[in-house]
Enzyme design. Structure first.
Site, mmCIF file in Angstrom:
data_model
loop_
_atom_site.group_PDB
_atom_site.id
_atom_site.type_symbol
_atom_site.label_atom_id
_atom_site.label_comp_id
_atom_site.label_asym_id
_atom_site.label_seq_id
_atom_site.Cartn_x
_atom_site.Cartn_y
_atom_site.Cartn_z
ATOM 1 N N GLU A 1 0.944 3.872 1.826
ATOM 2 C CA GLU A 1 1.438 4.333 3.133
ATOM 3 C C GLU A 1 2.618 3.487 3.620
ATOM 4 O OE1 GLU A 1 -1.645 3.503 2.256
ATOM 5 O OE2 GLU A 1 -3.160 4.554 3.443
ATOM 6 N N CYS B 1 -6.094 1.852 5.700
ATOM 7 C CA CYS B 1 -6.664 0.613 6.240
ATOM 8 C C CYS B 1 -6.016 0.378 7.614
ATOM 9 C CB CYS B 1 -6.375 -0.550 5.285
ATOM 10 S SG CYS B 1 -4.658 -1.109 5.313
ATOM 11 N N HIS C 1 0.847 -1.193 0.000
ATOM 12 C CA HIS C 1 0.000 0.000 0.000
ATOM 13 C C HIS C 1 0.884 1.246 0.000
ATOM 14 C CE1 HIS C 1 -3.968 -1.826 1.788
ATOM 15 N NE2 HIS C 1 -3.575 -2.450 0.688
ATOM 16 N N CYS D 1 -2.162 -0.035 7.533
ATOM 17 C CA CYS D 1 -1.402 1.202 7.351
ATOM 18 C C CYS D 1 -1.555 2.134 8.558
ATOM 19 C CB CYS D 1 -1.848 1.885 6.066
ATOM 20 S SG CYS D 1 -1.439 0.901 4.601
#
Lengths: 149, 149
Positions: free
Chosen positions: B53, B81, B51, B84
């Site tokens: 992040e 999410c 992801h 993260c």
């Protein structure tokens, strides 16, 4: 659940212990075969994402060439943190077998909620406290060593 | 909060869009300087941990040679999410500025809980819906493209 995979997870935790990392290990199993194993490497990597579970998921995904680790199980020597719990869920790992509950009950509340079915991912089956003495022993040894160093 | 960092985060999201990844970008700022930026790379990497992040945190940690990203802020084009959010917290990032709330309220409940102070990490200051239209536009375009492909 098969105790032999905890033995491998604890071998991983020992490797972390030897390099002065918090001793936590993780093993991912598919069809009764270990497909990835890793240990906490946060201080050595200088990055908070280098937890055993994240590193094991990355290795398993590379091995299967797929982010979906469906039908895989993960064995961990301590309950995952929310970062790792959410990664486990998003990887679609089916079962988490943990040696020891985290003493922080807020952590448990959050990961139990993360493991519930959501709009995208299925429920993750989670069992903890499956090898309590062994996990406490290595963790306590580590923190005792830290205090005395 | 400075809108110019959202502009960079959206440039990152555009890069994800171009390679058929869900268009999400992240930018980490320290002392009014961008120290890391990244975009979602999950399908290309074949790993759920890629992801925006997480990738930005890994870059920032490498740059600072430290897992502690204290005094850093992160700008994201969609609420993180739980994976993260927990990484952000464990990296000790101080502020999360998000362009858009996740439409899944369970996600919001979990990340708000994650961002609270715990026994190890301080509270993460979190603001969302700071660039709603821009975030919705790129996400809707992406899912429309997916439906028509």
């Amino acid at each position: 659940m098969n105790q032999k995979y905890f033995d491998i997870a604890f071998q991983m935790a020992e490797k972390a212990f030897e390099i002065d990392e918090v001793p936590i290990g993780a093993v991912i199993v598919l069809n009764d075969q270990v497909i990835a194993k890793a240990y906490n490497h946060k201080e050595k990597d200088g990055c908070c994402t280098s937890h055993a579970e994240i590193l094991a998921i990355q290795k398993a995904s590379k091995k299967l060439d797929n982010w979906r680790l469906e039908d895989c199980d993960i064995y961990v020597t301590l309950d995952p943190c929310p970062m790792c719990a959410s990664a486990i869920k998003q990887a679609r790992i089916g079962h988490v077998f943990s040696a020891l509950s985290n003493s922080d009950s807020d952590n448990t509340d959050i990961i139990v909620k993360i493991f519930q079915k959501d709009r995208v991912n299925p429920e993750v089956f989670f069992q903890s406290n499956l090898a309590v003495d062994k996990s406490k022993k290595i963790l306590n040894s580590f923190f005792e060593k830290q205090r005395n160093s």
